[in-house]
Design an enzyme around this catalytic site. Structure first.
Site, short mmCIF file in Angstrom:
data_model
loop_
_atom_site.label_atom_id
_atom_site.label_comp_id
_atom_site.label_asym_id
_atom_site.label_seq_id
_atom_site.Cartn_x
_atom_site.Cartn_y
_atom_site.Cartn_z
N ASN A 235 1.13 -1.32 0.03
CA ASN A 235 0.08 -0.23 -0.01
C ASN A 235 0.99 1.11 0.20
O ASN A 235 1.60 1.61 1.01
CB ASN A 235 -0.75 -0.35 1.40
CG ASN A 235 -2.00 1.16 1.47
OD1 ASN A 235 -1.80 2.01 0.31
ND2 ASN A 235 -2.37 1.42 2.56
N TRP A 236 0.90 1.82 -1.22
CA TRP A 236 1.85 2.95 -1.38
C TRP A 236 1.50 4.14 -0.70
O TRP A 236 1.96 5.19 -0.44
CB TRP A 236 2.21 3.45 -2.75
CG TRP A 236 3.07 2.25 -3.52
CD1 TRP A 236 3.34 1.05 -2.75
CD2 TRP A 236 3.43 2.29 -4.97
NE1 TRP A 236 4.12 0.18 -4.05
CE2 TRP A 236 3.94 0.73 -4.92
CE3 TRP A 236 3.41 3.27 -5.88
CZ2 TRP A 236 4.50 0.59 -6.50
CZ3 TRP A 236 3.95 2.84 -6.94
CH2 TRP A 236 4.56 1.78 -7.31
N LYS A 237 0.24 4.49 -0.29
CA LYS A 237 -0.53 5.45 0.27
C LYS A 237 -0.20 6.67 -0.56
O LYS A 237 -0.16 6.60 -1.74
CB LYS A 237 0.08 5.64 1.77
CG LYS A 237 -0.38 4.25 2.55
CD LYS A 237 -0.04 4.45 4.11
CE LYS A 237 0.09 3.15 4.86
NZ LYS A 237 0.16 3.36 6.22
N HIS B 244 -9.22 1.28 5.18
CA HIS B 244 -8.07 1.41 5.73
C HIS B 244 -8.18 2.41 7.01
O HIS B 244 -9.20 3.30 6.79
CB HIS B 244 -7.17 2.06 4.74
CG HIS B 244 -5.53 1.72 5.39
ND1 HIS B 244 -5.06 2.80 6.45
CD2 HIS B 244 -4.60 1.05 5.29
CE1 HIS B 244 -4.01 2.49 6.64
NE2 HIS B 244 -3.53 1.46 6.01
N GLU C 151 -6.87 4.70 7.79
CA GLU C 151 -6.26 5.99 7.88
C GLU C 151 -7.57 6.75 7.16
O GLU C 151 -8.13 7.80 7.25
CB GLU C 151 -5.30 6.38 6.81
CG GLU C 151 -4.07 5.91 7.78
CD GLU C 151 -2.64 5.48 6.82
OE1 GLU C 151 -2.83 5.47 5.66
OE2 GLU C 151 -1.69 4.97 7.50
N GLU D 293 -4.95 -4.54 10.70
CA GLU D 293 -3.96 -3.70 10.88
C GLU D 293 -4.13 -3.02 12.33
O GLU D 293 -4.90 -2.32 12.31
CB GLU D 293 -4.05 -2.58 9.67
CG GLU D 293 -3.76 -3.37 8.39
CD GLU D 293 -3.10 -2.25 7.35
OE1 GLU D 293 -1.84 -2.68 6.87
OE2 GLU D 293 -3.85 -1.36 7.22
N GLY E 117 2.99 2.63 10.69
CA GLY E 117 4.03 3.66 10.53
C GLY E 117 4.56 4.13 11.86
O GLY E 117 5.37 5.30 12.12
N SER F 296 3.95 -1.86 10.45
CA SER F 296 5.40 -1.88 10.61
C SER F 296 6.13 -3.49 10.16
O SER F 296 6.89 -3.91 10.83
CB SER F 296 5.73 -1.62 11.85
OG SER F 296 5.46 -0.02 12.07
N GLY G 28 3.21 -0.99 4.14
CA GLY G 28 3.28 0.38 3.95
C GLY G 28 4.53 0.97 3.41
O GLY G 28 4.94 0.67 2.53
N GLY G 29 5.23 1.47 4.58
CA GLY G 29 6.45 2.00 4.36
C GLY G 29 7.70 0.82 3.58
O GLY G 29 8.25 1.49 2.66
#
Ligand code: 13P
Length: 251
Positions: free
Chosen positions: A9-11, A96, A98, A168, A174, A214, A235-236
């Protein structure tokens, strides 16, 4: 046998040129990943189309990060499932944390989105997870059960063939704080029980349940070794092709 998946997930990261470069870098190493492990990337809307082109002929599938809760029409700023299909998406992430936290995504809206996605033959990666206060209060199992049931009450065993769940924990996203393999497995097994109660054990056994928060090359192996953890929503670490592939090689 349920499918193992590693999804990135590149956000809201990468511009079009960086995104194409990253997609190509993932494709360049995708053949190293065993056939039984699916790879998905979810770039931002603006470069889904060109990243999709970069994936052609590879095993890597394309996902959106969200979709509209209406099929089409006067919904300024929204992107419909048909638009996603037309640029080559096979998947969309939905729910998600977010989106729930910052954009007022409700369970009601999510139900509409999942219905539209399935009708358009998009696979759905449905996210659930508790926040830190909920975990501290010992409510994590209940929260995840409620979120899962609130959406899936509207869907059938047949629909579950196109739905992946991503657990999640919000406190791990993150933050560098990963859930321990035991904490994650407790919830994954519990989600599978919730699914078994609604759809029967055989259906629940076939649902892919991903861990996100993470997840990185250094902890993926231990997480993926758990019985009910079938991969990750990253993510990251998905923003570096080598880390993303390393995670996919951690089964
Ligand atoms: P991080 O891997 O950056 O914690 O993000 C996880 C996530 O939210 C994936 O959807």
């Amino acid at each position: 046998m349920r499918k193992k998946i590693v999804a990135g997930n590149w956000k809201m990261n990468t511009t079009r040129p960086d995104g194409i470069e990253l997609a190509k870098a993932v494709v360049a190493r995708a053949a190293e990943v065993p056939a039984g492990v699916g790879l998905i990337i979810a770039p931002p809307f603006t470069h889904l189309c060109c990243c999709g082109k970069a994936l052609e002929g590879s095993k890597v599938e394309l996902s959106a990060q969200n979709c509209a809760d209406h099929a089409k029409g006067a919904y300024t700023g929204e992107v419909s499932v048909d638009m996603l299909k037309a640029v080559g998406c096979q998947w969309t992430i939905l729910g998600h944390s977010e989106r729930r936290q910052y954009y007022g995504e409700t369970d009601e809206k999510l139900v509409e989105k999942v219905k539209l996605a399935l009708a358009a033959e998009l696979g759905v990666i449905l996210c659930v997870g508790e926040n830190l206060d909920e975990r501290k209060a010992g409510k994590h199992l209940q929260i995840v059960e409620d979120q899962t049931k609130a959406v899936l009450a509207n869907f059938s065993a047949e629909d579950m063939k196109k739905i992946v769940i991503a657990y999640e924990p919000v406190w791990a996203i993150g933050t560098g704080k990963t859930a321990t393999a035991q904490q994650a497995e407790e919830i994954h097994a519990y989600i599978r029980k919730v699914l078994a109660d609604k759809f029967g054990a055989a259906v629940a056994e076939d649902v892919t349940i991903l861990y996100g928060g993470s997840c990185k090359p250094s902890n993926a192996k231990e997480l993926f070794a758990q019985k009910d953890i079938d991969g990750g929503l990253i993510g990251g670490a998905a923003l570096k092709a080598d880390d993303f592939i390393q995670i996919a090689l951690s089964f």
